[in-house]
Motif scaffolding. Structure first.
Motif, PDB file in Angstrom:
ATOM      1  N   ARG A  54      38.508  26.799  91.387  1.00 29.12           N
ATOM      2  CA  ARG A  54      39.385  26.184  92.391  1.00 29.12           C
ATOM      3  C   ARG A  54      40.705  26.931  92.528  1.00 29.12           C
ATOM      4  O   ARG A  54      41.211  27.097  93.631  1.00 29.12           O
ATOM      5  CB  ARG A  54      39.657  24.722  92.029  1.00 29.12           C
ATOM      6  CG  ARG A  54      38.472  23.798  92.227  1.00 29.12           C
ATOM      7  CD  ARG A  54      38.799  22.403  91.781  1.00 29.12           C
ATOM      8  NE  ARG A  54      39.911  21.820  92.535  1.00 29.12           N
ATOM      9  CZ  ARG A  54      40.625  20.781  92.105  1.00 29.12           C
ATOM     10  NH1 ARG A  54      40.358  20.235  90.926  1.00 29.12           N
ATOM     11  NH2 ARG A  54      41.587  20.302  92.847  1.00 29.12           N
ATOM     12  N   ARG A  55      41.268  27.392  91.440  1.00 28.73           N
ATOM     13  CA  ARG A  55      42.577  28.040  91.534  1.00 28.73           C
ATOM     14  C   ARG A  55      42.520  29.439  92.142  1.00 28.73           C
ATOM     15  O   ARG A  55      43.560  30.038  92.419  1.00 28.73           O
ATOM     16  CB  ARG A  55      43.259  28.080  90.162  1.00 28.73           C
ATOM     17  CG  ARG A  55      42.561  28.871  89.095  1.00 28.73           C
ATOM     18  CD  ARG A  55      43.435  28.961  87.842  1.00 28.73           C
ATOM     19  NE  ARG A  55      42.670  29.456  86.707  1.00 28.73           N
ATOM     20  CZ  ARG A  55      42.291  28.715  85.668  1.00 28.73           C
ATOM     21  NH1 ARG A  55      42.629  27.431  85.621  1.00 28.73           N
ATOM     22  NH2 ARG A  55      41.595  29.229  84.682  1.00 28.73           N
ATOM     23  N   MET A  56      41.321  29.957  92.364  1.00 26.03           N
ATOM     24  CA  MET A  56      41.188  31.256  93.028  1.00 26.03           C
ATOM     25  C   MET A  56      41.358  31.149  94.546  1.00 26.03           C
ATOM     26  O   MET A  56      41.517  32.165  95.222  1.00 26.03           O
ATOM     27  CB  MET A  56      39.815  31.872  92.721  1.00 26.03           C
ATOM     28  CG  MET A  56      39.622  32.272  91.271  1.00 26.03           C
ATOM     29  SD  MET A  56      37.928  32.841  90.945  1.00 26.03           S
ATOM     30  CE  MET A  56      37.892  34.379  91.882  1.00 26.03           C
ATOM     31  N   VAL A  57      41.301  29.924  95.075  1.00 27.67           N
ATOM     32  CA  VAL A  57      41.321  29.722  96.522  1.00 27.67           C
ATOM     33  C   VAL A  57      42.500  28.852  96.917  1.00 27.67           C
ATOM     34  O   VAL A  57      42.762  27.822  96.306  1.00 27.67           O
ATOM     35  CB  VAL A  57      40.007  29.061  97.005  1.00 27.67           C
ATOM     36  CG1 VAL A  57      39.986  29.000  98.529  1.00 27.67           C
ATOM     37  CG2 VAL A  57      38.794  29.803  96.474  1.00 27.67           C
ATOM     38  N   GLU A  58      43.203  29.281  97.956  1.00 28.65           N
ATOM     39  CA  GLU A  58      44.288  28.492  98.532  1.00 28.65           C
ATOM     40  C   GLU A  58      43.896  28.077  99.943  1.00 28.65           C
ATOM     41  O   GLU A  58      43.547  28.922 100.773  1.00 28.65           O
ATOM     42  CB  GLU A  58      45.578  29.311  98.587  1.00 28.65           C
ATOM     43  CG  GLU A  58      46.742  28.568  99.219  1.00 28.65           C
ATOM     44  CD  GLU A  58      47.981  29.432  99.355  1.00 28.65           C
ATOM     45  OE1 GLU A  58      48.899  29.026 100.088  1.00 28.65           O
ATOM     46  OE2 GLU A  58      48.019  30.522  98.747  1.00 28.65           O
ATOM     47  N   PHE A  59      43.926  26.781 100.222  1.00 30.10           N
ATOM     48  CA  PHE A  59      43.531  26.257 101.526  1.00 30.10           C
ATOM     49  C   PHE A  59      44.768  25.824 102.314  1.00 30.10           C
ATOM     50  O   PHE A  59      45.699  25.234 101.765  1.00 30.10           O
ATOM     51  CB  PHE A  59      42.591  25.062 101.369  1.00 30.10           C
ATOM     52  CG  PHE A  59      41.240  25.419 100.818  1.00 30.10           C
ATOM     53  CD1 PHE A  59      40.259  25.949 101.646  1.00 30.10           C
ATOM     54  CD2 PHE A  59      40.952  25.224  99.476  1.00 30.10           C
ATOM     55  CE1 PHE A  59      39.012  26.288 101.142  1.00 30.10           C
ATOM     56  CE2 PHE A  59      39.697  25.553  98.965  1.00 30.10           C
ATOM     57  CZ  PHE A  59      38.736  26.091  99.803  1.00 30.10           C
ATOM     58  N   SER A  60      44.759  26.120 103.602  1.00 26.85           N
ATOM     59  CA  SER A  60      45.868  25.706 104.464  1.00 26.85           C
ATOM     60  C   SER A  60      45.365  25.509 105.888  1.00 26.85           C
ATOM     61  O   SER A  60      44.323  26.044 106.284  1.00 26.85           O
ATOM     62  CB  SER A  60      46.992  26.744 104.431  1.00 26.85           C
ATOM     63  OG  SER A  60      46.525  28.000 104.869  1.00 26.85           O
ATOM     64  N   ALA A  61      46.129  24.747 106.665  1.00 29.40           N
ATOM     65  CA  ALA A  61      45.770  24.471 108.055  1.00 29.40           C
ATOM     66  C   ALA A  61      46.119  25.669 108.930  1.00 29.40           C
ATOM     67  O   ALA A  61      47.173  26.281 108.765  1.00 29.40           O
ATOM     68  CB  ALA A  61      46.499  23.226 108.544  1.00 29.40           C
ATOM     69  N   LEU A  62      45.211  25.992 109.853  1.00 31.44           N
ATOM     70  CA  LEU A  62      45.461  27.098 110.764  1.00 31.44           C
ATOM     71  C   LEU A  62      44.622  26.927 112.023  1.00 31.44           C
ATOM     72  O   LEU A  62      43.430  26.634 111.946  1.00 31.44           O
ATOM     73  CB  LEU A  62      45.101  28.438 110.097  1.00 31.44           C
ATOM     74  CG  LEU A  62      45.308  29.678 110.965  1.00 31.44           C
ATOM     75  CD1 LEU A  62      46.794  29.952 111.163  1.00 31.44           C
ATOM     76  CD2 LEU A  62      44.628  30.899 110.354  1.00 31.44           C
ATOM     77  N   ASP A  63      45.260  27.129 113.160  1.00 37.51           N
ATOM     78  CA  ASP A  63      44.581  27.151 114.448  1.00 37.51           C
ATOM     79  C   ASP A  63      44.377  28.618 114.824  1.00 37.51           C
ATOM     80  O   ASP A  63      45.354  29.360 114.998  1.00 37.51           O
ATOM     81  CB  ASP A  63      45.449  26.434 115.494  1.00 37.51           C
ATOM     82  CG  ASP A  63      44.741  26.238 116.823  1.00 37.51           C
ATOM     83  OD1 ASP A  63      43.832  27.030 117.140  1.00 37.51           O
ATOM     84  OD2 ASP A  63      45.116  25.296 117.552  1.00 37.51           O
ATOM     85  N   LEU A  64      43.140  29.051 114.935  1.00 33.44           N
ATOM     86  CA  LEU A  64      42.843  30.453 115.215  1.00 33.44           C
ATOM     87  C   LEU A  64      43.373  30.912 116.566  1.00 33.44           C
ATOM     88  O   LEU A  64      43.440  32.113 116.830  1.00 33.44           O
ATOM     89  CB  LEU A  64      41.329  30.690 115.154  1.00 33.44           C
ATOM     90  CG  LEU A  64      40.692  30.657 113.762  1.00 33.44           C
ATOM     91  CD1 LEU A  64      39.175  30.734 113.875  1.00 33.44           C
ATOM     92  CD2 LEU A  64      41.220  31.778 112.891  1.00 33.44           C
ATOM     93  N   ARG A  65      43.762  29.984 117.415  1.00 32.67           N
ATOM     94  CA  ARG A  65      44.328  30.360 118.712  1.00 32.67           C
ATOM     95  C   ARG A  65      45.778  30.820 118.595  1.00 32.67           C
ATOM     96  O   ARG A  65      46.313  31.425 119.513  1.00 32.67           O
ATOM     97  CB  ARG A  65      44.227  29.179 119.692  1.00 32.67           C
ATOM     98  CG  ARG A  65      42.806  28.776 120.013  1.00 32.67           C
ATOM     99  CD  ARG A  65      42.790  27.498 120.845  1.00 32.67           C
ATOM    100  NE  ARG A  65      43.358  26.381 120.112  1.00 32.67           N
ATOM    101  CZ  ARG A  65      43.711  25.222 120.670  1.00 32.67           C
ATOM    102  NH1 ARG A  65      43.557  25.043 121.971  1.00 32.67           N
ATOM    103  NH2 ARG A  65      44.210  24.244 119.932  1.00 32.67           N
ATOM    104  N   ASN A  66      46.403  30.543 117.450  1.00 36.56           N
ATOM    105  CA  ASN A  66      47.782  30.966 117.238  1.00 36.56           C
ATOM    106  C   ASN A  66      47.834  32.418 116.765  1.00 36.56           C
ATOM    107  O   ASN A  66      46.817  32.995 116.374  1.00 36.56           O
ATOM    108  CB  ASN A  66      48.468  30.059 116.219  1.00 36.56           C
ATOM    109  CG  ASN A  66      48.608  28.633 116.707  1.00 36.56           C
ATOM    110  OD1 ASN A  66      48.579  28.380 117.910  1.00 36.56           O
ATOM    111  ND2 ASN A  66      48.747  27.690 115.787  1.00 36.56           N
ATOM    112  N   SER A  67      49.021  32.989 116.761  1.00 33.96           N
ATOM    113  CA  SER A  67      49.183  34.352 116.272  1.00 33.96           C
ATOM    114  C   SER A  67      48.785  34.433 114.797  1.00 33.96           C
ATOM    115  O   SER A  67      49.121  33.558 113.992  1.00 33.96           O
ATOM    116  CB  SER A  67      50.638  34.797 116.423  1.00 33.96           C
ATOM    117  OG  SER A  67      50.850  36.031 115.784  1.00 33.96           O
TER     118      SER A  67
END
Length: 273
Positions: free
Chosen positions: A190-203
């Motif tokens: 689990r600590r190898m991965v960082e998850f975050s919110a992102l809209d692929l339409r943004n830069s």
């Protein structure tokens, strides 16, 4: 079913709403999809029909309600080691090449775009551990538009049916522990991965650079112009020679002229020049 047919104006409103908020393009024959995914939200709000729900969306554009609609309409089909040919290409060719290139820095970076509930990113993490790279500086970033899926991904907790799909038994026994009826991924993964919110339409210019980007079974939901823009942005996040992995039915044909196609075994990857 509600028994009340979604009228044309409401259908058109939902099409436009979903495309505006998520980029997903829906055809004219997706009444069942709206019914199945949005009626549970409508019932929570004591709204009897999707037509009434549309009226509520127009009147109450609250961020929480908008996020619920986006979460509901986002397809989150994923499983461990989905498309094994790609993981084999990574294990046998791409990552060994990266190991040679990065021996001095011992750093590798990966991005799982549209990571859903995390199985893609965690599959990669477990594979890298199996390859003896546990002492390398490895960064795996997982992003998704759905906050609900991101919460699930961060938890690293999966149902029995989810670990039954694609996950080798040896990995289950080595990297998971029982948590009631579920399975909990161990902290070393689990600590190898960082998850975050992102809209692929943004830069995407603030991301990367990455050695490998997974953007699988995502572009199929967007129109041509958006596909081209996202591919151009993803290309900008790659190291020179870095590779993009798409879904088995996806291609960059007529969408991007600069990424270079490379065939490895039975799979195709697209590399930054």
């Amino acid at each position: 079913m509600t028994g009340v047919e979604l009228n044309p104006d409401s259908y058109r409103f939902l099409q436009e709403y979903v495309q505006r908020e998520s980029g997903i393009v829906l055809d004219q024959d997706k009444h069942y999809l709206f019914e199945a995914r949005l009626m549970p939200i409508a019932r929570e709000l004591n709204v009897a029909t999707l037509n009434d729900f549309c009226a509520l969306l127009k009147a109450r554009g609250s961020p929480d309600l908008k996020q619920k609609v986006v979460d509901a309409m986002t397809t989150n089909e994923t499983f461990f080691f989905r498309d094994m040919a790609q993981y084999e290409a990574l294990r046998s060719v791409l990552i060994p090449e990266l190991i040679e290139q990065r021996r001095d820095t011992r750093k590798l970076s990966f991005w799982s775009a549209a990571s859903s509930s995390g199985q893609e990113a965690y599959s990669l993490a477990m594979m890298l551990l199996e390859m003896g790279l546990g002492d390398w500086n490895i960064k795996i970033r997982g992003t998704d538009l759905s906050t609900r899926m991101l919460e699930r991904a961060r938890s690293g907790r999966y149902l029995q049916i989810e670990v039954n799909r694609g996950l080798p038994v040896s990995y289950l026994l080595k990297y998971f522990k029982r948590a009631g009826l579920d399975w909990q991924l161990k902290d070393e993964v689990r600590r190898m991965v960082e998850f975050s919110a992102l809209d692929l339409r943004n830069s995407l210019t603030s991301l990367g650079p990455f050695d490998i980007v997974f953007c699988r079974n995502v572009l199929i939901y967007f129109d041509m112009a958006l596909k081209r823009r996202i591919l151009r942005e993803i290309e900008g996040t790659l190291f020179r020679g870095g590779c993009l992995l798409l879904g088995g039915s996806e291609t960059i044909l007529n969408l991007n002229n600069s990424l270079q196609q490379r065939v490895i075994g039975t799979t195709v990857v697209y590399c930054a020049p």
